[in-house]
Scaffold this active site. Structure first.
Site, PDB file in Angstrom:
ATOM      1  N   SER A   1       0.843  -1.193   0.000  1.00  8.67           N
ATOM      2  CA  SER A   1       0.000   0.000   0.000  1.00  8.67           C
ATOM      3  C   SER A   1       0.883   1.249   0.000  1.00  8.67           C
ATOM      4  CB  SER A   1      -0.892   0.010   1.241  1.00  8.67           C
ATOM      5  OG  SER A   1      -1.383   1.318   1.439  1.00  8.67           O
TER       6      SER A   1
ATOM      7  N   HIS B   1      -1.129  -1.243  -4.319  1.00 14.16           N
ATOM      8  CA  HIS B   1      -2.399  -0.878  -3.683  1.00 14.16           C
ATOM      9  C   HIS B   1      -2.425   0.636  -3.477  1.00 14.16           C
ATOM     10  CE1 HIS B   1      -5.992  -1.756  -1.264  1.00 14.16           C
ATOM     11  NE2 HIS B   1      -5.541  -0.855  -0.392  1.00 14.16           N
TER      12      HIS B   1
ATOM     13  N   ASP C   1      -4.614   3.770  -2.070  1.00 16.46           N
ATOM     14  CA  ASP C   1      -5.701   4.124  -1.153  1.00 16.46           C
ATOM     15  C   ASP C   1      -6.214   5.535  -1.404  1.00 16.46           C
ATOM     16  OD1 ASP C   1      -5.995   1.815   0.678  1.00 16.46           O
ATOM     17  OD2 ASP C   1      -3.873   2.208   1.063  1.00 16.46           O
TER      18      ASP C   1
ATOM     19  N   MET D   1      -8.728   8.352  -0.143  1.00 19.24           N
ATOM     20  CA  MET D   1      -9.538   8.790   1.012  1.00 19.24           C
ATOM     21  C   MET D   1      -9.997  10.220   0.806  1.00 19.24           C
ATOM     22  SD  MET D   1      -7.252   7.257   4.098  1.00 19.24           S
ATOM     23  CE  MET D   1      -6.520   5.617   4.015  1.00 19.24           C
TER      24      MET D   1
ATOM     25  N   HIS E   1      -8.294   1.337  -4.114  1.00 20.59           N
ATOM     26  CA  HIS E   1      -9.230   1.123  -3.002  1.00 20.59           C
ATOM     27  C   HIS E   1      -9.899   2.458  -2.699  1.00 20.59           C
ATOM     28  CE1 HIS E   1      -9.569   0.173   1.618  1.00 20.59           C
ATOM     29  NE2 HIS E   1     -10.750   0.356   1.047  1.00 20.59           N
TER      30      HIS E   1
ATOM     31  N   MET F   1     -12.088   4.846  -0.781  1.00 17.96           N
ATOM     32  CA  MET F   1     -12.750   5.135   0.495  1.00 17.96           C
ATOM     33  C   MET F   1     -13.345   6.524   0.329  1.00 17.96           C
ATOM     34  SD  MET F   1      -9.742   3.567   2.883  1.00 17.96           S
ATOM     35  CE  MET F   1      -8.578   3.580   1.517  1.00 17.96           C
TER      36      MET F   1
ATOM     37  N   MET G   1     -11.558  -5.721   4.975  1.00 20.26           N
ATOM     38  CA  MET G   1     -10.748  -4.860   5.832  1.00 20.26           C
ATOM     39  C   MET G   1     -10.506  -5.574   7.153  1.00 20.26           C
ATOM     40  SD  MET G   1     -10.148  -2.186   4.072  1.00 20.26           S
ATOM     41  CE  MET G   1      -9.201  -1.334   5.338  1.00 20.26           C
TER      42      MET G   1
ATOM     43  N   GLY H   1      -2.946   3.900   8.009  1.00 18.65           N
ATOM     44  CA  GLY H   1      -2.003   2.792   8.005  1.00 18.65           C
ATOM     45  C   GLY H   1      -1.513   2.523   9.424  1.00 18.65           C
TER      46      GLY H   1
ATOM     47  N   ASP I   1      -6.832  -6.426   3.867  1.00 20.77           N
ATOM     48  CA  ASP I   1      -6.169  -5.123   3.979  1.00 20.77           C
ATOM     49  C   ASP I   1      -6.186  -4.627   5.415  1.00 20.77           C
ATOM     50  OD1 ASP I   1      -5.211  -2.541   3.629  1.00 20.77           O
ATOM     51  OD2 ASP I   1      -6.844  -1.876   2.329  1.00 20.77           O
ATOM     52  N   GLY I   2      -4.982  -4.481   5.990  1.00 23.01           N
ATOM     53  CA  GLY I   2      -4.853  -3.859   7.308  1.00 23.01           C
ATOM     54  C   GLY I   2      -4.120  -4.722   8.316  1.00 23.01           C
ATOM     55  N   GLY I   3      -2.978  -4.237   8.779  1.00 22.26           N
ATOM     56  CA  GLY I   3      -2.248  -4.929   9.842  1.00 22.26           C
ATOM     57  C   GLY I   3      -1.609  -6.238   9.428  1.00 22.26           C
TER      58      GLY I   3
ATOM     59  N   GLY J   1       1.055  -2.169   4.036  1.00 30.61           N
ATOM     60  CA  GLY J   1       1.602  -0.822   3.924  1.00 30.61           C
ATOM     61  C   GLY J   1       2.808  -0.655   4.814  1.00 30.61           C
ATOM     62  N   SER J   2       2.537  -0.496   6.131  1.00 23.95           N
ATOM     63  CA  SER J   2       3.641  -0.226   7.053  1.00 23.95           C
ATOM     64  C   SER J   2       4.633  -1.384   7.111  1.00 23.95           C
ATOM     65  CB  SER J   2       3.098   0.102   8.450  1.00 23.95           C
ATOM     66  OG  SER J   2       2.143  -0.857   8.857  1.00 23.95           O
TER      67      SER J   2
HETATM   68  C1  DX5 Z   1      -6.295   1.673   5.478  1.00 28.44           C
HETATM   69  C2  DX5 Z   1      -5.833   1.339   4.086  1.00 28.44           C
HETATM   70  C3  DX5 Z   1      -4.750   0.336   4.023  1.00 28.44           C
HETATM   71  C4  DX5 Z   1      -3.475   0.731   4.740  1.00 28.44           C
HETATM   72  C5  DX5 Z   1      -2.922  -0.523   5.320  1.00 28.44           C
HETATM   73  O1  DX5 Z   1      -7.505   2.350   5.404  1.00 28.44           O
HETATM   74  O2  DX5 Z   1      -6.913   0.841   3.318  1.00 28.44           O
HETATM   75  O3  DX5 Z   1      -4.488  -0.054   2.679  1.00 28.44           O
HETATM   76  O4  DX5 Z   1      -2.506   1.330   3.924  1.00 28.44           O
HETATM   77  O5  DX5 Z   1      -1.799  -0.196   6.071  1.00 28.44           O
HETATM   78  P1  DX5 Z   1      -1.101  -1.240   7.058  1.00 28.44           P
HETATM   79  O6  DX5 Z   1      -0.614  -2.385   6.199  1.00 28.44           O
HETATM   80  O7  DX5 Z   1       0.007  -0.430   7.637  1.00 28.44           O
HETATM   81  O8  DX5 Z   1      -2.136  -1.672   8.044  1.00 28.44           O
HETATM   82 ZN    ZN Z   2      -6.445  -0.057   1.341  1.00 24.35          ZN
END
Ligand code: DX5
Ligand code: ZN
Length: 233
Positions: free
Chosen positions: A11, A36, A38, A40, A69, A71, A140, A147, A182-184, A204-205
């Site tokens: 991400s 990916h 994002d 927002m 993605h 949002m 999610m 992130g 997606d997430g964590g 992402g992170s």
């Molecule tokens: C959060 C995003 C994710 C985010 C995930 O709303 O949709 O794609 O970048 O980040 P990590 O992998 O750090 O949880």
């Molecule tokens: Zn995402």
């Protein structure tokens, strides 16, 4: 050989936004499968990121699929702009669309692959009447917007339930719908997430948080560790 049953989608949310083109080239050269992206809007989610202009700007930097993605609310007005900007996969949250069937059709009409995104508390019944319109489902495993949050453990059960529905659909129609999460997602939980049924892993992170300047191979290392875990799944 890497295991191509599983796809890694870094991400960009955790990348260096001042050097996005370079980050995209670097992470794909390090073994990423998708990018990916994002989006927002500070309305559907409490954060603001990037739009179609930035998607078009990174497009020439890679042949890898760009996974947008959304949002945002509303969704329909912006979908054609992302198709034009070179997005390959586009997903949105059903709560953010007044006409889910129409939004999915808009993505496919432009030649994109269409997906629905489920927040941690969004029920799977949104799948009921749209399976034929779907190319992928994104679950999610954190609440959308930021992130670096922790994976919500209840997602594992929801992944398994979703996998069962997608498998039943494939048995009936012969059509495979991809399951993305997606997430964590981290090195220490990706194997369990894969065992629960996910095939595409947004991170992402975990990927972009790896030290950069000090170690030019940081992305290669973390991607290799994620793949090693997936090989055990
Ligand atoms: C959060 C995003 C994710 C985010 C995930 O709303 O949709 O794609 O970048 O980040 P990590 O992998 O750090 O949880
Ligand atoms: Zn995402």
């Amino acid at each position: 050989m890497s295991d191509r049953r599983f796809l890694l989608a870094p991400s960009l949310l955790s990348a260096d936004f001042a050097r996005l083109g370079e980050e995209v080239r670097h992470v794909v050269a390090s073994g990423a499968d998708w990018i990916h992206f994002d989006v927002m809007d500070n309305h559907y989610v409490p954060n603001l990121t990037v739009g179609p202009l930035v998607c078009a700007a990174i497009r020439p930097h890679t042949a890898a699929p760009i996974d947008v993605h959304l949002m945002v609310k509303p969704v329909d007005r912006i979908i054609p702009d992302f198709v034009k900007a070179g997005a390959n996969f586009i997903s949105f949250h059903p709560e953010a669309s007044e006409h889910i069937d129409r939004s999915l059709a808009l993505i496919r009409d432009g030649g994109g692959r269409a997906g629905l995104v489920f927040n941690p508390a969004t029920p799977l019944h949104y799948l009921d009447h749209v399976m034929e319109r779907l190319d992928f489902v994104l679950l999610m495993s954190v609440n959308p917007g930021f992130g670096g949050q922790s994976f919500i453990p209840a997602t594992l059960e929801k992944l398994a339930a979703t996998r069962a529905r997608l498998d039943a659909h494939e048995e009936k129609t012969g059509r495979h719908i991809l399951l993305e999460v997606d997430g964590g997602v981290k090195v220490d939980n990706i194997a369990a997430i894969a065992r629960a049924g996910a095939e595409v892993f947004v991170a992402g992170s975990a990927i972009f948080g790896a030290a950069r300047a000090e170690d030019p191979h940081a992305y290669t290392h973390v991607i290799a560790r994620l793949r090693a875990e997936l090989a055990r799944a």
